[in-house]
Write an enzyme that holds these catalytic residues in place. Structure first.
Site, mmCIF file in Angstrom:
data_model
loop_
_atom_site.group_PDB
_atom_site.id
_atom_site.type_symbol
_atom_site.label_atom_id
_atom_site.label_comp_id
_atom_site.label_asym_id
_atom_site.label_seq_id
_atom_site.Cartn_x
_atom_site.Cartn_y
_atom_site.Cartn_z
ATOM 1 N N ARG A 74 39.899 36.629 43.896
ATOM 2 C CA ARG A 74 41.152 37.218 44.385
ATOM 3 C C ARG A 74 40.943 38.189 45.537
ATOM 4 O O ARG A 74 41.886 38.541 46.249
ATOM 5 C CB ARG A 74 41.957 37.821 43.231
ATOM 6 C CG ARG A 74 42.630 36.733 42.399
ATOM 7 C CD ARG A 74 43.234 37.261 41.117
ATOM 8 N NE ARG A 74 42.269 37.808 40.187
ATOM 9 C CZ ARG A 74 41.537 37.084 39.337
ATOM 10 N NH1 ARG A 74 41.675 35.779 39.291
ATOM 11 N NH2 ARG A 74 40.673 37.666 38.527
ATOM 12 N N GLU A 133 29.385 39.932 30.392
ATOM 13 C CA GLU A 133 29.343 40.198 28.958
ATOM 14 C C GLU A 133 28.474 39.145 28.256
ATOM 15 O O GLU A 133 27.663 39.459 27.402
ATOM 16 C CB GLU A 133 30.774 40.176 28.410
ATOM 17 C CG GLU A 133 30.886 40.889 27.093
ATOM 18 C CD GLU A 133 32.323 40.945 26.618
ATOM 19 O OE1 GLU A 133 33.232 40.733 27.440
ATOM 20 O OE2 GLU A 133 32.522 41.184 25.420
HETATM 21 P P1 AMP Z 1 33.735 43.647 36.726
HETATM 22 O O1 AMP Z 1 32.499 43.088 37.364
HETATM 23 O O2 AMP Z 1 33.628 43.795 35.248
HETATM 24 O O3 AMP Z 1 34.174 44.937 37.413
HETATM 25 O O4 AMP Z 1 34.891 42.581 36.924
HETATM 26 C C1 AMP Z 1 35.531 42.500 38.129
HETATM 27 C C2 AMP Z 1 35.875 41.078 38.484
HETATM 28 O O5 AMP Z 1 36.378 40.351 37.375
HETATM 29 C C3 AMP Z 1 36.955 41.068 39.556
HETATM 30 O O6 AMP Z 1 36.599 40.109 40.532
HETATM 31 C C4 AMP Z 1 38.216 40.714 38.814
HETATM 32 O O7 AMP Z 1 38.952 39.750 39.529
HETATM 33 C C5 AMP Z 1 37.778 40.157 37.478
HETATM 34 N N1 AMP Z 1 38.389 40.868 36.348
HETATM 35 C C6 AMP Z 1 37.745 41.653 35.445
HETATM 36 N N2 AMP Z 1 38.567 42.088 34.501
HETATM 37 C C7 AMP Z 1 39.787 41.611 34.792
HETATM 38 C C8 AMP Z 1 41.087 41.726 34.192
HETATM 39 N N3 AMP Z 1 41.288 42.450 33.086
HETATM 40 N N4 AMP Z 1 42.126 41.101 34.786
HETATM 41 C C9 AMP Z 1 41.936 40.377 35.912
HETATM 42 N N5 AMP Z 1 40.739 40.214 36.527
HETATM 43 C C10 AMP Z 1 39.673 40.833 35.974
#
Ligand code: AMP
Length: 181
Positions: free
Chosen positions: A68, A105
């Site tokens: 996105r 995860e």
């Molecule tokens: P992180 O690496 O855990 O910070 O996850 C970030 C990436 O995962 C981003 O590219 C987001 O598009 C996606 N993402 C993580 N959690 C969500 C969520 N709750 N809703 C939508 N997209 C998420």
């Protein structure tokens, strides 16, 4: 420059109302933040782009994170009058790549930039929709720096504060238009 939005237009929008919570997607226990209602509202989309883009000082290039960040990053780049580079999930970019592995995860993912995406000393703004645990954004920052770029800051539509992702970003300025505590 700190990470706070400076665009006044953004203040009139309640962006949060335009984000839809999808419980248990893509798996049980996760509330997915669906930004498509915001994207289809032209005024809100424009205000969000302005708020993500403005006030960072000199930016040479915008880096959007798969997937996105590929929707939000390009209009930010156009607004700033600079180019756009995609940080893609592993195996998608066709040319020579720089690659970073990061933990999810369950298991491991790779993020890649083309080797010529960033030049030495270029000032980069990283854009994505959601900062969650910070692993994806951290990996992107690592890639940019490996190629000689300077991460000026990170702009997100949404930050899930309770997951503490900012701590992974090494003190770089972070701007998020919506916070979930
Ligand atoms: P992180 O690496 O855990 O910070 O996850 C970030 C990436 O995962 C981003 O590219 C987001 O598009 C996606 N993402 C993580 N959690 C969500 C969520 N709750 N809703 C939508 N997209 C998420």
């Amino acid at each position: 420059m700190n990470g706070q939005p400076v665009n006044e237009q953004a203040g009139i929008f309640d962006f949060e109302k335009l984000v839809r919570d999808i419980p248990d997607h893509p798996k049980p226990g996760v509330t997915f933040k669906d930004i498509t209602p915001l994207l289809k509202d032209g005024e809100a989309f424009a205000a969000a782009v302005a708020a993500l883009a403005d006030g960072w000082g000199e930016i040479d290039i915008v880096c959007g994170i798969d997937a996105r960040g590929f929707i939000l990053g390009p209009p930010v780049a156009v607004r700033l009058g600079v180019g756009f580079i995609p940080a893609r999930k592993g195996g998608k970019l066709p040319w020579e790549i720089e690659q970073v592995a990061y933990s999810l995860e369950y298991g491991e993912e790779h993020l890649e930039l083309h080797k010529d995406a960033v030049h030495e000393g270029q000032r980069v703004l990283v854009v994505d929709d959601v900062l969650a645990t910070g692993g994806t954004a951290e990996a992107t920052g690592t890639l940019v720096r490996r190629l000689g770029g300077v991460v000026v800051g990170y702009s997100f539509l949404i930050e899930l504060d309770f997951l503490g992702g900012q701590a992974k970003l090494g003190g770089s300025p972070v701007r998020s238009l919506i916070h979930y505590a």
